[in-house]
Scaffold this motif. Structure first.
Motif, mmCIF file in Angstrom:
data_model
loop_
_atom_site.group_PDB
_atom_site.id
_atom_site.type_symbol
_atom_site.label_atom_id
_atom_site.label_comp_id
_atom_site.label_asym_id
_atom_site.label_seq_id
_atom_site.Cartn_x
_atom_site.Cartn_y
_atom_site.Cartn_z
ATOM 1 N N ASP A 240 -1.304 -0.511 -5.484
ATOM 2 C CA ASP A 240 -1.946 -0.879 -4.226
ATOM 3 C C ASP A 240 -2.573 -2.264 -4.335
ATOM 4 O O ASP A 240 -3.217 -2.599 -5.338
ATOM 5 C CB ASP A 240 -3.051 0.118 -3.869
ATOM 6 N N ARG B 270 -7.046 7.786 -1.324
ATOM 7 C CA ARG B 270 -6.645 7.873 -2.734
ATOM 8 C C ARG B 270 -5.965 6.570 -3.122
ATOM 9 O O ARG B 270 -4.885 6.260 -2.631
ATOM 10 C CB ARG B 270 -5.692 9.046 -2.975
ATOM 11 N N LYS B 271 -6.612 5.815 -3.998
ATOM 12 C CA LYS B 271 -6.036 4.555 -4.446
ATOM 13 C C LYS B 271 -4.977 4.831 -5.498
ATOM 14 O O LYS B 271 -5.194 5.611 -6.424
ATOM 15 C CB LYS B 271 -7.122 3.637 -5.014
ATOM 16 N N GLN B 272 -3.825 4.190 -5.344
ATOM 17 C CA GLN B 272 -2.707 4.422 -6.244
ATOM 18 C C GLN B 272 -2.346 3.143 -6.986
ATOM 19 O O GLN B 272 -2.617 2.031 -6.522
ATOM 20 C CB GLN B 272 -1.496 4.918 -5.449
ATOM 21 N N ASN C 178 -13.283 -6.656 -7.037
ATOM 22 C CA ASN C 178 -12.206 -5.858 -7.604
ATOM 23 C C ASN C 178 -11.127 -6.783 -8.165
ATOM 24 O O ASN C 178 -11.061 -7.960 -7.822
ATOM 25 C CB ASN C 178 -11.613 -4.947 -6.528
ATOM 26 N N TYR D 153 0.849 -1.194 0.000
ATOM 27 C CA TYR D 153 0.000 0.000 0.000
ATOM 28 C C TYR D 153 0.886 1.246 0.000
ATOM 29 O O TYR D 153 1.800 1.369 0.816
ATOM 30 C CB TYR D 153 -0.933 -0.008 1.215
ATOM 31 N N ASP E 146 -3.222 5.400 2.149
ATOM 32 C CA ASP E 146 -4.534 4.882 2.520
ATOM 33 C C ASP E 146 -5.389 4.809 1.259
ATOM 34 O O ASP E 146 -5.790 5.844 0.714
ATOM 35 C CB ASP E 146 -5.184 5.808 3.550
ATOM 36 N N PRO E 147 -5.695 3.604 0.756
ATOM 37 C CA PRO E 147 -6.442 3.507 -0.506
ATOM 38 C C PRO E 147 -7.883 3.978 -0.397
ATOM 39 O O PRO E 147 -8.535 4.192 -1.422
ATOM 40 C CB PRO E 147 -6.369 2.011 -0.842
ATOM 41 N N THR E 148 -8.394 4.149 0.824
ATOM 42 C CA THR E 148 -9.742 4.704 0.952
ATOM 43 C C THR E 148 -9.738 6.216 0.747
ATOM 44 O O THR E 148 -10.787 6.817 0.500
ATOM 45 C CB THR E 148 -10.350 4.388 2.336
#
Length: 420
Positions: free
Chosen positions: A122, A117-119, A298, A110, A113-115
């Motif tokens: 991830d 901003r998802k990069q 996903n 990670y 924090d993907p909640t």
């Protein structure tokens, strides 16, 4: 709070895998009228099959002026999995946090924090209410969490004051075998001697049954218990029981592990498999009706390699051969092919209310398993109740409600593909 949540809180906190204990009622003939209102087998209310617990933590990983990595190890001796929840992850560009097994067999990465901003890069993740997120689980009793920095940080103290780094506020752990046995003192829905075997045992003798089983996944529900889920049709759609996924929150808190199979027959040596998270809840029918949940995941491309299953649109017939792949007792995938005494699993009660009955062995964690017809290798029922006979919702009834949302014809993907 849902009826299931109130029941779990009152009986066994944090236990979630749902099964039904033995039932005494015999099959009831189908009567005319709407199928969901027809006579049902007289079965008791669902009982939780305890599989894990959540534990509080207060651990921080901060940048260091002396090292490019900061590391903490979470170990719960004998536990079957460890799943780490982050209250916050704030990193400098290009830096990352990993959650890994000690051997490196599993690594979840990670970049923040993907909640928030998802990069790119991830790994999948789950959400459990409030802020933050949970990494995908690590099989086994140890998770190694590492903050990787591109350089030693002379300004580490200033970065800490600004809130950079990662904070772990809790984690989930799977029960040890002794804890699992104590919490679940007797097997449910094993009809005599347990005839299930690792799917790998059937790779040569039953190649089609083995191949169809590959589209079946183990579901970790909210970090606390297991059910079984499976791909249906050519598009990004999966099925399980509604009592394994009551709402969007359950989907966001679930992960699905494909290819969790033993490498050798009886070897107790499963691989890490492929884990994905839930995306969109498409349709539900409650336990009181057809007990199904249709959803997407996903990272769909990563699971297409495992194939898919298709639904029978006809009714079951008495005596027809069936088989059931699934993750009963949270174990690597097994196939239920034979009944007690060595004969093939067959349909015993073609229709009782919305259900069909059989004596194939199942247990806690098998909820949501597909029941496949041996003649076509298509799904003829959705397993959801125990009791010997065990019971599955007739999939013909489910198909009528979801046919517009799935692609049930082999090799004809269409516009219903959902991104993930």
């Amino acid at each position: 709070m849902s009826r299931r949540s109130r029941f779990l809180a009152a009986v066994i906190p944090l236990a979630v895998t749902l099964i039904l204990p033995a039932a005494t009622a015999s099959a009831t003939p189908v009567r005319s009228g709407d199928a969901a209102r027809q006579a049902q087998p007289r079965l008791p209310a669902p009982k939780p099959d305890a599989a894990g617990e959540k534990k509080a933590a207060n651990t921080e990983l901060r940048y260091s002026p002396k090292s490019r990595t900061t590391q903490v190890t979470l170990r719960e001796p004998g536990s079957s999995y460890v799943k780490v929840h982050f209250a916050s992850v704030r990193l400098l560009p290009g830096d990352r946090v990993t959650v890994a097994s000690p051997s490196g067999r599993e690594v979840h990465t990670y970049y923040g924090d993907p909640t928030v901003r998802k990069q790119g890069g991830d790994s999948p993740f789950t959400v459990h209410g409030g802020t933050g997120f949970a990494a995908m689980s690590i099989d086994g009793d140890t998770a190694v969490v590492t903050l990787h920095s591109s350089a030693k940080r002379g300004d580490a103290a200033a970065l800490t004051r600004q809130g950079f780094g990662a904070r772990i506020d809790s984690y989930f752990r799977g029960f040890t075998q002794a804890e699992y046995t104590a919490a679940n003192p007797r097997p449910f829905s094993v009809c005599g001697t347990d005839g299930r075997r690792d799917v790998t045992c059937y790779k040569e003798s039953h190649p089609t049954e083995y191949a169809r089983s590959r589209s079946v996944a183990r579901q970790l529900l909210n970090g606390l218990g297991h059910c079984t889920s499976w791909r249906v049709g050519d598009t990004n759609t999966m099925l399980t029981n509604q009592h394994c996924m009551e709402n969007e929150a359950d989907l966001r808190g679930s992960e699905f592990q494909f290819d969790y199979d033993c490498a050798t027959c009886g070897g107790r040596n499963p691989g890490a498999g492929t884990k994905v998270s839930g995306a969109q809840l498409l349709k539900l029918s409650p336990l009181s009706a057809l007990d199904y949940a249709l959803f997407s995941v996903n990272n769909f491309e990563s699971i297409k390699q495992f194939g898919t299953l298709y639904l029978e649109t006809r009714e079951p017939t008495a005596g027809e051969r069936i088989y059931i792949p699934g993750h009963g007792d949270t174990l690597p995938k097994r196939l239920s092919v034979v009944e007690d005494g060595g004969g093939n699993c067959v349909i015993r009660t073609p229709s009782s209310g919305v259900n069909t009955g059989y004596m194939c062995d199942t247990s806690g964690g098998n909820s949501g398993s597909p029941v496949l017809a041996g003649s076509s290798h298509k799904v003829i029922a959705l397993h959801h109740l125990g009791g010997c006979p065990n019971w599955g919702t007739r999939i013909s009834l489910v198909y009528k409600e979801i046919s517009s949302l799935i692609d049930n014809e082999p090799g004809t993907p269409d516009s219903r593909v959902l991104s993930g």
